[in-house]
Design an enzyme around this catalytic site. Structure first.
Site, PDB file in Angstrom:
ATOM      1  N   ARG A 180       0.811  -1.208   0.000  1.00 19.19           N
ATOM      2  CA  ARG A 180       0.000   0.000   0.000  1.00 19.19           C
ATOM      3  C   ARG A 180       0.849   1.265   0.000  1.00 19.19           C
ATOM      4  NH1 ARG A 180      -3.271  -3.430   3.171  1.00 19.19           N
ATOM      5  NH2 ARG A 180      -5.444  -3.471   2.499  1.00 19.19           N
TER       6      ARG A 180
ATOM      7  N   ASN B 126      -5.876   5.018   0.241  1.00 19.67           N
ATOM      8  CA  ASN B 126      -4.589   4.425   0.601  1.00 19.67           C
ATOM      9  C   ASN B 126      -3.416   5.198   0.004  1.00 19.67           C
ATOM     10  OD1 ASN B 126      -5.178   2.153   2.259  1.00 19.67           O
ATOM     11  ND2 ASN B 126      -6.013   1.096   0.475  1.00 19.67           N
TER      12      ASN B 126
ATOM     13  N   ARG C 101     -11.994  -8.408   9.476  1.00 21.98           N
ATOM     14  CA  ARG C 101     -11.463  -9.675   8.944  1.00 21.98           C
ATOM     15  C   ARG C 101     -11.012 -10.588  10.080  1.00 21.98           C
ATOM     16  NH1 ARG C 101      -8.207  -6.268   4.335  1.00 21.98           N
ATOM     17  NH2 ARG C 101      -9.793  -6.438   2.684  1.00 21.98           N
TER      18      ARG C 101
ATOM     19  N   HIS D  44      -2.645   0.337   8.720  1.00 24.76           N
ATOM     20  CA  HIS D  44      -3.572  -0.322   7.800  1.00 24.76           C
ATOM     21  C   HIS D  44      -2.713  -0.899   6.685  1.00 24.76           C
ATOM     22  CE1 HIS D  44      -6.795  -1.363   5.187  1.00 24.76           C
ATOM     23  NE2 HIS D  44      -6.511  -0.438   4.292  1.00 24.76           N
TER      24      HIS D  44
ATOM     25  N   THR E 145     -10.735  -4.519  -3.878  1.00 23.20           N
ATOM     26  CA  THR E 145     -11.472  -4.731  -2.637  1.00 23.20           C
ATOM     27  C   THR E 145     -12.349  -3.506  -2.404  1.00 23.20           C
ATOM     28  OG1 THR E 145      -9.742  -3.748  -1.246  1.00 23.20           O
ATOM     29  CG2 THR E 145      -9.601  -6.104  -1.651  1.00 23.20           C
TER      30      THR E 145
END
Length: 320
Positions: free
Chosen positions: A93, A125, A156, A180, A234
């Site tokens: 990311r 991101n 998750r 993240h 996603t």
């Protein structure tokens, strides 16, 4: 749905359009404005949604495209603007930092012309980088701008643990903290299921076998790439997570969940944005909860901080 509340969505790509879908399904606000540099895309998404709202499922909701000026009376802004990670491309990311830092500076320059009162929820991101830049460079009130952070990793994590112990994931009481991204970690030292501590779980719940903490932690990170490589992007999980945060703001819920915000000395850390459990209400992040985690977990948090700070330094956002 409370009347006369307004939500703005910035960026109507895969993620932003999913946010719109979830926001309408949750009836978050009576008015939703869609803003994108591709004006025709924002117009098309809003018009498509208004066609759906012609049924009697969503009475009184109004969705439309708009401009920056529409932010002046907005209650909550969800930002999903800028390029995302693509399947088959680098899975890091933080490689998006240079491009999306520029994008967010352009966006925030426009946003603050019209509001610093709206609660701003960042999705773009690399989340901790874009959150740090946006929260520290534009005079936004502390707590009014925060990132979804490890909200998605926590969702998750709860799903994976729930599956392992055959329980509803909503009853899993635990957090992923830190970045993240790849250095996020479970805070096992404060983890329970229905009040049962980690060393007693096998006694009370059916389970798939011994709990492998390292394997679970790795699976939480890896499952993001399973989704990415399977469908190409996603968007569903993160859109639900962002809308859940927006609902906590709009309803003044005082929800406790991990979100990303610049640290101000927690665990001795500054000059970085990371996720810690936070109380989310009408004023955004109303309180941070620096948990009494284990020494090992503090070190993992510092590792996350170093990972994010490396990119902040490389992009000239902070000094070494």
């Amino acid at each position: 749905m409370k009347r006369n509340q307004k939500l703005a969505i910035l960026g109507l790509g895969h993620v932003g359009s999913a946010v719109l879908t979830q926001a309408v399904a949750m009836q978050l606000a009576s008015e939703i404005v869609c803003i994108d540099i591709r004006h025709e895309v924002a117009h098309g998404e809003a018009l498509d949604m208004m066609h759906a709202l012609s049924t009697d499922l969503y009475p009184g909701m109004y969705v439309h495209s708009g401009t920056w000026e529409d932010l002046k009376d907005t209650d909550v802004i969800i930002c999903a603007a800028g390029p995302s990670i693509l399947a088959g491309v680098s899975h890091e990311r933080l490689t998006l930092a240079r491009e999306n830092t520029k994008v967010l500076r352009e966006i925030m320059t426009e946003v603050v012309k019209y509001t610093t009162d709206a609660i701003f929820i960042m999705i773009t991101n690399p989340l901790d980088i874009t959150t740090f830049v946006s929260a520290t460079e534009f005079g936004y009130p502390v707590g009014h701008l925060f990132g979804t952070g490890t909200t998605l990793e926590t969702m998750r994590f709860k799903y994976i643990i729930g599956k392992h112990y055959h329980v509803n994931p909503a009853n899993v009481n635990g957090y992923m903290l830190g970045e993240h991204g790849n250095s996020a970690f479970p805070a096992w030292s404060v983890f329970t299921i229905g009040g049962v501590p980690i060393d007693q779980l096998d006694e009370f719940y059916e389970h798939e076998g011994p709990l492998d903490k390292d394997a679970i932690a790795n699976e939480v990170v890896q499952t993001a790439y399973d989704v990415l490589e399977s469908k190409g992007w996603t968007n569903t999980g993160i859109s639900v997570g962002a809308c859940r945060l927006a609902r906590a703001v709009l309803n003044d819920e005082h929800l406790v969940t991990p979100v990303s915000m610049p640290l101000h000395g927690e665990y001795g850390l500054t000059d970085v944005a990371l996720s810690l459990p936070s109380v989310i209400g009408r004023n955004g992040v109303e309180r941070r909860i620096p948990l009494h985690i284990s020494e090992k977990e503090v070190e993992l948090l510092k590792k996350s901080a170093a990972s994010v700070q490396e990119v902040l330094i490389a992009n000239g956002i902070i000094k070494k």
